[in-house]
Design an enzyme around this catalytic site. Structure first.
Site, PDB file in Angstrom:
ATOM      1  CG  HIS A  76      17.517 -29.938   3.238  1.00 44.75           C
ATOM      2  ND1 HIS A  76      17.173 -30.341   4.302  1.00 44.75           N
ATOM      3  CD2 HIS A  76      17.041 -28.682   2.995  1.00 44.75           C
ATOM      4  CE1 HIS A  76      16.575 -29.512   4.972  1.00 44.75           C
ATOM      5  NE2 HIS A  76      16.395 -28.428   4.182  1.00 44.75           N
ATOM      6  CG  HIS A 233      18.624 -24.364   6.364  1.00 41.39           C
ATOM      7  ND1 HIS A 233      19.159 -25.459   5.935  1.00 41.39           N
ATOM      8  CD2 HIS A 233      17.294 -24.374   5.892  1.00 41.39           C
ATOM      9  CE1 HIS A 233      18.188 -26.394   5.694  1.00 41.39           C
ATOM     10  NE2 HIS A 233      17.113 -25.755   5.628  1.00 41.39           N
ATOM     11  CG  ASP A 237      15.332 -24.684   2.778  1.00 37.54           C
ATOM     12  OD1 ASP A 237      15.655 -25.801   2.779  1.00 37.54           O
ATOM     13  OD2 ASP A 237      14.733 -24.270   3.792  1.00 37.54           O
ATOM     14  CG  HIS A 260       9.770 -24.794   1.139  1.00 39.25           C
ATOM     15  ND1 HIS A 260      11.029 -24.907   0.513  1.00 39.25           N
ATOM     16  CD2 HIS A 260      10.084 -25.271   2.629  1.00 39.25           C
ATOM     17  CE1 HIS A 260      11.917 -25.591   1.356  1.00 39.25           C
ATOM     18  NE2 HIS A 260      11.255 -25.774   2.753  1.00 39.25           N
TER      19      HIS A 260
HETATM   20 ZN   LIG Z   1      15.565 -26.659   4.552  1.00 38.04          ZN
END
Ligand SMILES: [Zn+2]
Length: 290
Positions: A76, A233, A237, A260
């Site tokens: 972030h 969001h 990311d 991720h």
């Molecule tokens: Zn995040």
């Protein structure tokens, strides 16, 4: 276009989302060609550059590790730095995890904008994509391909009445990150929380720094910031993870149900495909200013 750094240092205090530790962080101006470097002030100023080669694991957040020294949940903050058009910055920390703030990048972006971003002398370098590279893992898909600007096309799909299928196309333009992406918060599901806590994760998590979803609603009593805050969001990311390439990107990222670890896999595949990209000096490519 020239490289940039912060006009002055910024001090921030907060709690780590996963470790629950209290952390003092200081963002400092850095010389040209530094990129982003984390400095563990509690460990003799040990440095961990924000780079794909130091990604260690990325199940619920992106964690970097160099010679056994760990730095958790960097995405972030890196998203805020990239989104604010900052190229060079030292990030001092006296603990293991970046503060989660309100679960978004908004506080970081506001502090950076209040402090100011200054131009340096070196021309800004850009990571320009020349050929499409893709990565798939089951129904998780991600690709990067040549484009005029830095653009992200993202789809998420969760069986929850507030989410279902959300898609958004985001193009980096002046101010677009601050307006469209920065304030979108991280989210989690109540059924995951017990499992996360058993794994010693989400220890600093609360309704002040995450949207917490129940099977048919949410625990937070403040409203969503956007109807599609969840996909926004996810784009936040992606920008944060892809900041680990070390410079602004000229290319289009397409992501479907990514996370991720998919981001990390695509980045290492891309870096290995040396014919698929080049590093150029920036001319007119838009690389975001908030
Ligand atoms: Zn995040």
């Amino acid at each position: 276009m020239k490289e940039t750094t912060l006009a002055k240092p910024i001090e921030i205090n907060g709690v780590g989302l996963h470790t629950g530790v209290d952390v003092n962080m200081k963002l400092r101006p850095a010389p040209e060609n530094t990129g982003y470097i984390f400095v563990r002030t509690d460990l003799d100023d040990f440095e961990i550059p924000a780079s794909v080669e130091y990604i260690s694991h990325c199940s619920y957040a992106t964690t970097l590790m160099r010679r056994g020294v760990v730095l958790s949940t960097c995405e972030h903050l890196l998203s805020a730095l990239r989104g604010s058009g900052v190229d060079n910055c030292f990030i001092d920390l006296d603990n293991i995890e970046i503060p989660i703030m309100d679960g978004s990048s908004e506080d970081f972006v506001e502090l950076i904008s209040k402090t100011g971003v200054v131009e340096q002398n070196a021309p800004r370098r850009v990571f320009r994509v020349l050929e499409r590279v893709s990565f798939e893992q089951g129904d998780r898909k991600m690709a990067i391909e040549p484009a005029e600007n830095y653009e992200i096309d993202c789809v998420i799909d969760f069986p929850h009445p507030f989410i279902e299928r959300q898609s958004l196309n985001f193009v980096f333009k002046n101010g677009s990150f601050g307006k469209e992406i920065a304030s979108a918060r991280t989210f989690g599901f109540t059924h995951e929380i017990e499992m996360l806590r058993k794994a010693n994760l989400a220890l600093g998590g609360s309704l002040d720094n995450a949207i917490v979803l129940t099977p048919d609603g949410m625990l937070n009593d403040t409203p969503l910031r956007f109807d599609d805050e969840f996909v926004r969001h996810k784009i936040l990311d992606i920008i944060g993870d892809f900041a680990l390439l070390g410079m602004p990107i000229q290319g289009k990222i397409t992501a479907e149900k990514s996370g991720h670890s998919v981001h990390a896999s695509l980045m290492s595949k891309l870096l290995k495909a040396e014919h698929a990209w080049e590093i150029i000096e920036s001319t007119s490519v838009s690389v975001a200013r908030t």
